[in-house]
Design an enzyme around this catalytic site. Structure first.
Site, mmCIF file in Angstrom:
data_model
loop_
_atom_site.group_PDB
_atom_site.id
_atom_site.type_symbol
_atom_site.label_atom_id
_atom_site.label_comp_id
_atom_site.label_asym_id
_atom_site.label_seq_id
_atom_site.Cartn_x
_atom_site.Cartn_y
_atom_site.Cartn_z
ATOM 1 N N ARG A 147 -4.553 -7.137 1.646
ATOM 2 C CA ARG A 147 -3.776 -5.517 2.351
ATOM 3 C C ARG A 147 -2.531 -5.458 1.699
ATOM 4 N NH1 ARG A 147 -2.795 -2.790 7.878
ATOM 5 N NH2 ARG A 147 -0.057 -3.112 7.336
ATOM 6 N N TYR A 159 7.211 1.411 8.330
ATOM 7 C CA TYR A 159 5.937 1.183 8.943
ATOM 8 C C TYR A 159 4.865 0.528 8.510
ATOM 9 C CZ TYR A 159 3.219 1.065 13.308
ATOM 10 O OH TYR A 159 2.049 0.513 13.756
ATOM 11 N N ASP A 210 -3.282 0.620 3.659
ATOM 12 C CA ASP A 210 -3.306 1.944 5.973
ATOM 13 C C ASP A 210 -2.191 2.420 5.038
ATOM 14 O OD1 ASP A 210 -3.108 2.193 7.731
ATOM 15 O OD2 ASP A 210 -2.785 0.671 8.861
ATOM 16 N N HIS A 212 -1.139 4.462 7.774
ATOM 17 C CA HIS A 212 -0.677 4.673 9.040
ATOM 18 C C HIS A 212 -0.742 6.687 9.557
ATOM 19 C CE1 HIS A 212 0.694 0.315 8.754
ATOM 20 N NE2 HIS A 212 -0.054 0.589 9.618
ATOM 21 N N GLU A 236 -6.793 3.128 3.975
ATOM 22 C CA GLU A 236 -7.237 3.452 5.608
ATOM 23 C C GLU A 236 -6.397 4.684 6.804
ATOM 24 O OE1 GLU A 236 -5.814 -0.163 7.729
ATOM 25 O OE2 GLU A 236 -5.558 0.543 9.861
ATOM 26 N N GLU A 262 -8.719 2.862 14.120
ATOM 27 C CA GLU A 262 -8.411 1.672 15.230
ATOM 28 C C GLU A 262 -7.902 1.984 16.057
ATOM 29 O OE1 GLU A 262 -5.386 0.148 12.142
ATOM 30 O OE2 GLU A 262 -3.826 1.574 13.738
ATOM 31 N N ARG A 283 -13.080 1.373 12.213
ATOM 32 C CA ARG A 283 -11.711 0.257 12.601
ATOM 33 C C ARG A 283 -12.289 0.137 13.943
ATOM 34 N NH1 ARG A 283 -8.589 -2.176 10.251
ATOM 35 N NH2 ARG A 283 -6.802 -1.500 10.841
ATOM 36 N N GLU A 339 -9.805 -7.783 9.867
ATOM 37 C CA GLU A 339 -8.144 -7.926 9.270
ATOM 38 C C GLU A 339 -8.391 -9.284 10.520
ATOM 39 O OE1 GLU A 339 -6.334 -5.077 11.805
ATOM 40 O OE2 GLU A 339 -4.535 -5.421 10.359
ATOM 41 N N TRP A 403 1.977 11.327 12.051
ATOM 42 C CA TRP A 403 1.937 9.708 12.365
ATOM 43 C C TRP A 403 1.811 9.704 13.773
ATOM 44 C CZ3 TRP A 403 5.256 5.630 14.098
ATOM 45 C CH2 TRP A 403 4.440 4.544 14.436
HETATM 46 C C1 CS2 Z 1 -2.220 -1.341 11.820
HETATM 47 C C2 CS2 Z 1 -1.292 -1.741 13.329
HETATM 48 O O1 CS2 Z 1 -3.447 -3.272 11.561
HETATM 49 C C3 CS2 Z 1 -2.653 -1.896 11.420
HETATM 50 O O2 CS2 Z 1 -3.910 -1.961 10.557
HETATM 51 O O3 CS2 Z 1 -2.494 -0.177 12.000
HETATM 52 O O4 CS2 Z 1 -0.274 -3.069 12.691
HETATM 53 C C4 CS2 Z 1 -1.093 -0.727 14.453
HETATM 54 O O5 CS2 Z 1 -0.115 -0.278 13.659
HETATM 55 C C5 CS2 Z 1 -0.457 -1.444 15.535
HETATM 56 O O6 CS2 Z 1 -1.953 -2.493 15.952
HETATM 57 C C6 CS2 Z 1 -0.901 -0.325 16.484
HETATM 58 O O7 CS2 Z 1 -0.286 -1.410 17.865
HETATM 59 MG MG MG Z 2 -3.847 0.705 10.750
#
Ligand code: CS2
Ligand code: MG
Length: 403
Positions: A147, A159, A210, A212, A236, A262, A283, A339, A403
């Protein structure tokens, strides 16, 4: 095998983790992860006050019935706190059942479907050049899926871009820090990033990215389209998914594969996305989606629609979640990818585990159960510290981002 006691262990070996330990009258113990980043004590209290008293004396082998009892019996269904608590119980019970059978957990699920679990690593850089170097470093470490995230000119902090080379921790303050965001800068920069990365690594490495949840659906569609020449494995969390229809719009515009989920807790969060084939990878993972029992249900639904799994594996999920997820991954027929961000040495010492990394793959090992334990003495030396994920605001006027 009756449940004789259960307790919650909260510790902070570099970051916070919540672990449930269940003991039985036969002397076996099982553990489950209950960590919910930034909301840890809510799950700990839910377990302590509302779940543990209902577990004592139950048959630890009745995993399905206990799952249904906790889910339906609460009256208030779903949500991250409830589902993380249920996941912790479920994971600990699967651990116990596998230990009682003296088998690694994957055997109870149906055995191996593959020899190992393909993982993706995280290459982060302050700019494109540094990110390309990081991608090449991960390639050297044996990863075949990487990634890539990079800093963006004109934005101070982004972020998801880790600070150090190996470790990643977005929950960075005891009150939420605030970051600026600008979608237009990001949309201009990201195709340049992947152009450079693809040229550097060649066609055979899987590349992931990602977003986010920061874009609107039409912005996400534009990004997916502009990344098509670089053949991503997935894009993602392109936009928040409460409105599952938003993905229909993205899908209509791009062939870049889409991953999401996620933050999902149940099959209901992804049912329409899966049944309408609006995504390619789901995810959800063990700790936030109700444990192995419920994740299996999500994966089975996904399999009907050729959607593959891609379990979340950030460092805020403890090694206990990772261990259980790896057994799941080794079995699940529609596996996509896992991941993987290594935990710190302090975390690994608190959670000794059987899983190992080699040549871009993780292997859960053959220890009975999920293969992860907790050193409670060591855990007690790391007391809980409040930590929050940051908040994003649009640079131009301070509006809170999607987000
Ligand atoms: C992220 C994470 O791993 C990922 O794909 O989106 O770092 C996520 O932001 C954190 O797990 C939030 O707790
Ligand atoms: Mg993520």
């Amino acid at each position: 095998m009756k449940i004789s006691s259960a307790r919650v262990i909260v510790c902070c070996p570099g970051r916070n983790f919540v672990t449930l330990k269940i003991e039985t009258d036969q002397g076996l113990t099982g553990i489950g992860d209950a960590t919910l980043n930034g909301r840890e004590l809510a799950v700990a209290a839910y377990l302590d006050e509302h779940v543990i008293p209902c577990l004592i004396g139950r048959d630890a082998h009745q995993i399905e019935d206990i799952w249904q009892y906790l889910y339906k019996g609460a009256y208030w269904r779903r949500g991250p706190v409830t589902m993380s608590a249920i996941a912790a119980v479920d994971t600990a019970l699967w651990d116990l059942k596998a230990k009682a059978a003296k088998m690694p957990l994957y055997q109870l699920l149906g055995g191996k479907s593959r020899s190992g679990v393909m993982v993706y690593g995280h290459a982060n850089g302050r700019d494109i050049a540094q990110t390309v170097d990081e991608v090449l470093r991960f390639r050297e470490l044996g990863y075949c899926a990487i990634r890539a995230q990079s800093g963006i000119p004109g934005l101070e902090k982004v972020y998801g871009v880790g600070r150090g080379a190996s470790f990643y921790e977005p929950a960075d303050a005891d009150l939420p820090s605030e970051h600026d965001w600008d979608s237009e800068k990001y949309l201009r920069h990201t195709p340049e990033l992947f152009d450079a990365v693809r040229q550097a690594v060649g066609p055979d490495v899987h590349l992931l990215h990602d977003v986010h949840h920061r874009l609107t659906p039409i912005e996400a569609a534009r990004l997916g389209k502009s990344l098509e020449p670089f053949h991503l494995f997935w894009m993602e969390d392109a936009t928040p998914a409460e409105n599952q229809d938003a993905f229909r719009l993205i899908r209509q515009h791009t062939t870049t594969p889409l991953a999401v989920g996620e933050v999902f807790n149940t099959i209901w969060d992804c049912r329409e996305l899966i049944q309408n084939q609006l995504i390619d990878y789901i995810r959800a993972t063990v700790v936030h989606a109700g444990g192995v029992t419920h994740l299996r249900r999500i994966a089975d639904l996904a399999a009907l629609y050729q959607v593959r799994t891609g379990c979340h594996g950030a460092t805020d999920l403890s090694p206990v979640c990772m261990g259980a997820a790896l057994h799941f991954d080794l079995w699940v027929p529609n596996f996509g990818i896992q991941e993987y961000m290594p935990h710190t040495d302090e975390t690994d010492a608190v959670f000794p585990h059987a899983y190992t990394f080699g040549d871009g793959m993780l292997y859960p090992g053959d220890a009975p159960g999920h293969g992860v334990e907790i050193d409670e003495g060591l855990a007690a030396r790391y007391p809980y510290r409040r930590a929050y994920l940051p908040v994003n605001r649009l640079q131009r006027d301070g509006t809170l981002c999607n987000w």
